[in-house]
Design an enzyme around this catalytic site. Sequence first.
Site, mmCIF file in Angstrom:
data_model
loop_
_atom_site.group_PDB
_atom_site.id
_atom_site.type_symbol
_atom_site.label_atom_id
_atom_site.label_comp_id
_atom_site.label_asym_id
_atom_site.label_seq_id
_atom_site.Cartn_x
_atom_site.Cartn_y
_atom_site.Cartn_z
ATOM 1 N N ASP A 1 0.801 -1.234 0.000
ATOM 2 C CA ASP A 1 0.000 0.000 0.000
ATOM 3 C C ASP A 1 0.832 1.280 0.000
ATOM 4 O O ASP A 1 0.312 2.347 -0.267
ATOM 5 C CB ASP A 1 -0.938 0.009 1.217
ATOM 6 C CG ASP A 1 -0.194 -0.162 2.542
ATOM 7 O OD1 ASP A 1 1.038 -0.327 2.526
ATOM 8 O OD2 ASP A 1 -0.832 -0.137 3.605
ATOM 9 N N HIS A 2 2.111 1.185 0.301
ATOM 10 C CA HIS A 2 2.931 2.405 0.429
ATOM 11 C C HIS A 2 3.652 2.776 -0.876
ATOM 12 O O HIS A 2 3.490 3.876 -1.382
ATOM 13 C CB HIS A 2 3.988 2.219 1.521
ATOM 14 C CG HIS A 2 3.501 2.412 2.921
ATOM 15 N ND1 HIS A 2 2.551 1.613 3.490
ATOM 16 C CD2 HIS A 2 3.836 3.317 3.873
ATOM 17 C CE1 HIS A 2 2.333 2.023 4.746
ATOM 18 N NE2 HIS A 2 3.099 3.052 4.992
ATOM 19 N N ASP B 1 4.271 -1.172 11.352
ATOM 20 C CA ASP B 1 3.868 0.179 10.983
ATOM 21 C C ASP B 1 3.326 0.838 12.242
ATOM 22 O O ASP B 1 2.581 0.214 13.009
ATOM 23 C CB ASP B 1 2.780 0.141 9.903
ATOM 24 C CG ASP B 1 2.516 1.535 9.361
ATOM 25 O OD1 ASP B 1 3.076 1.875 8.310
ATOM 26 O OD2 ASP B 1 1.773 2.289 10.014
ATOM 27 N N ARG C 1 0.097 12.964 10.204
ATOM 28 C CA ARG C 1 1.413 13.548 10.479
ATOM 29 C C ARG C 1 1.661 14.752 9.580
ATOM 30 O O ARG C 1 1.457 14.657 8.364
ATOM 31 C CB ARG C 1 2.527 12.523 10.236
ATOM 32 C CG ARG C 1 2.497 11.446 11.274
ATOM 33 C CD ARG C 1 3.605 10.429 11.132
ATOM 34 N NE ARG C 1 3.533 9.563 12.293
ATOM 35 C CZ ARG C 1 3.888 8.296 12.323
ATOM 36 N NH1 ARG C 1 4.382 7.725 11.236
ATOM 37 N NH2 ARG C 1 3.791 7.593 13.425
ATOM 38 N N SER D 1 7.366 7.196 12.664
ATOM 39 C CA SER D 1 7.311 5.910 11.962
ATOM 40 C C SER D 1 8.041 4.793 12.698
ATOM 41 O O SER D 1 8.964 5.028 13.470
ATOM 42 C CB SER D 1 7.942 6.102 10.589
ATOM 43 O OG SER D 1 8.420 4.892 10.077
ATOM 44 N N ARG E 1 9.820 2.755 11.034
ATOM 45 C CA ARG E 1 10.847 2.317 10.078
ATOM 46 C C ARG E 1 12.174 2.006 10.772
ATOM 47 O O ARG E 1 12.758 2.853 11.446
ATOM 48 C CB ARG E 1 11.036 3.345 8.948
ATOM 49 C CG ARG E 1 11.476 4.719 9.367
ATOM 50 C CD ARG E 1 11.421 5.710 8.200
ATOM 51 N NE ARG E 1 10.045 6.066 7.905
ATOM 52 C CZ ARG E 1 9.606 7.305 7.634
ATOM 53 N NH1 ARG E 1 10.467 8.313 7.566
ATOM 54 N NH2 ARG E 1 8.353 7.545 7.395
HETATM 55 C C1 MIC Z 1 4.384 6.463 8.220
HETATM 56 O O1 MIC Z 1 3.209 6.788 8.344
HETATM 57 O O2 MIC Z 1 5.339 7.182 8.548
HETATM 58 C C2 MIC Z 1 4.685 5.101 7.629
HETATM 59 C C3 MIC Z 1 5.287 5.305 6.308
HETATM 60 O O3 MIC Z 1 3.512 4.366 7.481
HETATM 61 C C4 MIC Z 1 5.631 4.406 8.608
HETATM 62 C C5 MIC Z 1 6.223 3.178 8.078
HETATM 63 C C6 MIC Z 1 7.409 3.424 7.197
HETATM 64 O O4 MIC Z 1 8.201 4.320 7.473
HETATM 65 O O5 MIC Z 1 7.546 2.693 6.240
HETATM 66 C C7 MIC Z 1 5.037 4.107 9.971
HETATM 67 O O6 MIC Z 1 4.127 4.776 10.376
HETATM 68 O O7 MIC Z 1 5.532 3.223 10.671
HETATM 69 FE FE1 SF4 Z 2 0.166 4.944 5.133
HETATM 70 FE FE2 SF4 Z 2 1.557 5.615 7.307
HETATM 71 FE FE3 SF4 Z 2 0.090 7.420 6.001
HETATM 72 FE FE4 SF4 Z 2 -1.116 5.535 7.342
HETATM 73 S S1 SF4 Z 2 0.192 7.117 8.182
HETATM 74 S S2 SF4 Z 2 -1.642 6.214 5.286
HETATM 75 S S3 SF4 Z 2 0.249 3.790 7.032
HETATM 76 S S4 SF4 Z 2 1.904 6.361 5.229
#
Ligand code: MIC
Ligand code: SF4
Length: 648
Positions: free
Chosen positions: A64-65, A119, A379, A536, A538
């Site tokens: 999905d990303h 995530d 965010r 995140s 990550r």
């Molecule tokens: C995000 O909202 O920052 C992400 C992208 O979903 C991350 C995961 C990632 O960095 O791949 C998260 O929330 O953990």
């Molecule tokens: Fe995707 Fe992270 Fe954004 Fe949620 S917050 S939509 S999981 S990138």
Amino acid sequence: MGQTLTNKILANHLVSGEMTPGEEISIGIDYTLTQDSTGTMAYLQFEALGIDKVRTKRSIAYIDHNMLQSGFENADDHNYIMSVANKHGIYASRPGNGICHQVNLERFGVPGATLLGSDSHTPTGGGIGMLAIGAGGLDVAVAMGGGPYHLTCPEVLNVELTGSLQPGVSAKDVILEVLRRLSVKGGVGKVIEYTGEGVKTLTVPERATITNMGAELGATTSIFPSDEETRKFLAAQGREEDYVPLAADPDAVYDDKIVIDLSELTPLAAKPHMPDNVETVKDIGPIKVDQVCIGSCTNSSYRDLMRVAAILKGKTVHPDTSLTISPGSKQVMNMLAQNGALSDMIDAGARILESACGPCIGMGQSPATDAVSVRTFNRNFYGRSGTPSANVYLVSPETAAVTALAGHLTDAPEALEDLSILDVDMPEEFVVNDNMIIPPAEDGSQVEVKRGPNIKPFPEHHALPNDIKAPVLLKMEDNITTDHIMPSNAKLLPYRSNIPYLAEFCLTPVDETFPERAKAAQSCFLVAGENYGQGSSREHAALAPLYLGVRGVIAKSFARIHMDNLINNGILPLTFVDPAAYDSVDLRDELEIDDLHADVRDKDTFIVKNLSKGATFEVKLAASPRQRSMLIAGGLLNYTRDQAQQSA
Ligand code: MIC
Ligand code: SF4
């Protein structure tokens, strides 16, 4: 003494430890989820564990990303994930099926169960009464292999909801109010448990909006009870058999409590560049808005988007404002298509994007220079949209939709003559078609894992040296996010399985010269303020620093998942015993810690010499005995391998 819902579920899943807040416990994990941007790494690590088939009730790999396929890289990653899932007993949700948290809520959420996801917004599952926790990919890999998940036993903070929301005010405003009161570090070490009469007035997806953004409080997770609303939601998804009623005991004792009267809330917005920088839409005033983006795992459910469609119906998006809408799942998109709401959106001039994270992670739709972008996401960290000069505001879908029509920030009570257009019922039956969820092969042994050239092995981890002498190469302020440490956007996400490449961008939003200086120094320390590493899950925010020779981070405090990721990768997360010592350390100071093994093994606090200043200061290592052994071994994989060798 009555029990909280959190403690009931923890106790049901407890594998080791005493359930005293602050102590390390481990719990059994029923379900796991991964998504593709953290998933490639998680599956490389799962493969390294050498386990044939997952040992959970169900594990699901979502894609999905990384959806923009502007080169072969993302498609390679998708092929790798689909095939590795097929081989190892993991269900795979194909690109187009939707955002992991939305789909998981619809199709797999089970009240009372545990879910571990790679995530940080995995706590979305708390909306359905699941204990759903975000973690680094390696922790999820271990859970897929049947291992328990280790965590610090949380305190439980009760948010009692009273009253009911006024028309035009919605679940997003509730969590923005919680953020306004508690701040982005107010949830660290805590589970946020919602109770009270107001709970009954919220549908499951609304509850999920609230638990989703509990991630922005730094909380371990957030949870709602499982009640009649939960039963109705599950029944409408054709899964009533998954329903169990669950709640805290009436005399449950909480560590802390706040009360929110839903009736008193008005539409809110988080201003740049932090989700807790919250003010009422009214007080911010009618600022000109260049872009509105509706979607993300926070606000892209059926009812959210039906309300958006009702606002847009028969109108036209303001000529100076671009509106994008990303429905959260195939189910949502399909239902909007079938009932005509999609047509109302298209007709109004909305740009319909696929069901995926999209602009939320900078995968397209980066705003113009200095633009104001109003988003229903969770965010608004500096630079996350892909345009460093942009100013991002976080709002509810209702506020976003009326803003897109007006071209300036406004809210539904202000902009709509008739608020009753927002009365949208929850469907009695959702449209269910799981044809984009691929069950794994019965016998995985014949399945070949597809590894394109974008799949690179992860960096080697070395055991902790006994003495470290290294310079401070960055001194940072409070609330540094993982988007600062390891930026993610359309240009970088394709390299999530290529740490050497990503490392070139590590911490560049703080200081562009960092990667170059770190490589030259070979080993270094980082100094930071409060809540270092929020955001995140990550692991790349630990793996890239590791690759660049970061030995330790000395901060005033850490965010939970990032601290675990540092330890899992053998980087020392140290806190200043006296926060004032932060002021005594300067950029380029040479620090030394000797006899480190003994310190890490046995001591809560130890001494760091500041050779440049001819002084010393004390640091704390808040780690369990297991984590200490991991740090000495050079991370979780080395530790697991050493353990396996010892038992052989
Ligand atoms: C995000 O909202 O920052 C992400 C992208 O979903 C991350 C995961 C990632 O960095 O791949 C998260 O929330 O953990
Ligand atoms: Fe995707 Fe992270 Fe954004 Fe949620 S917050 S939509 S999981 S990138």
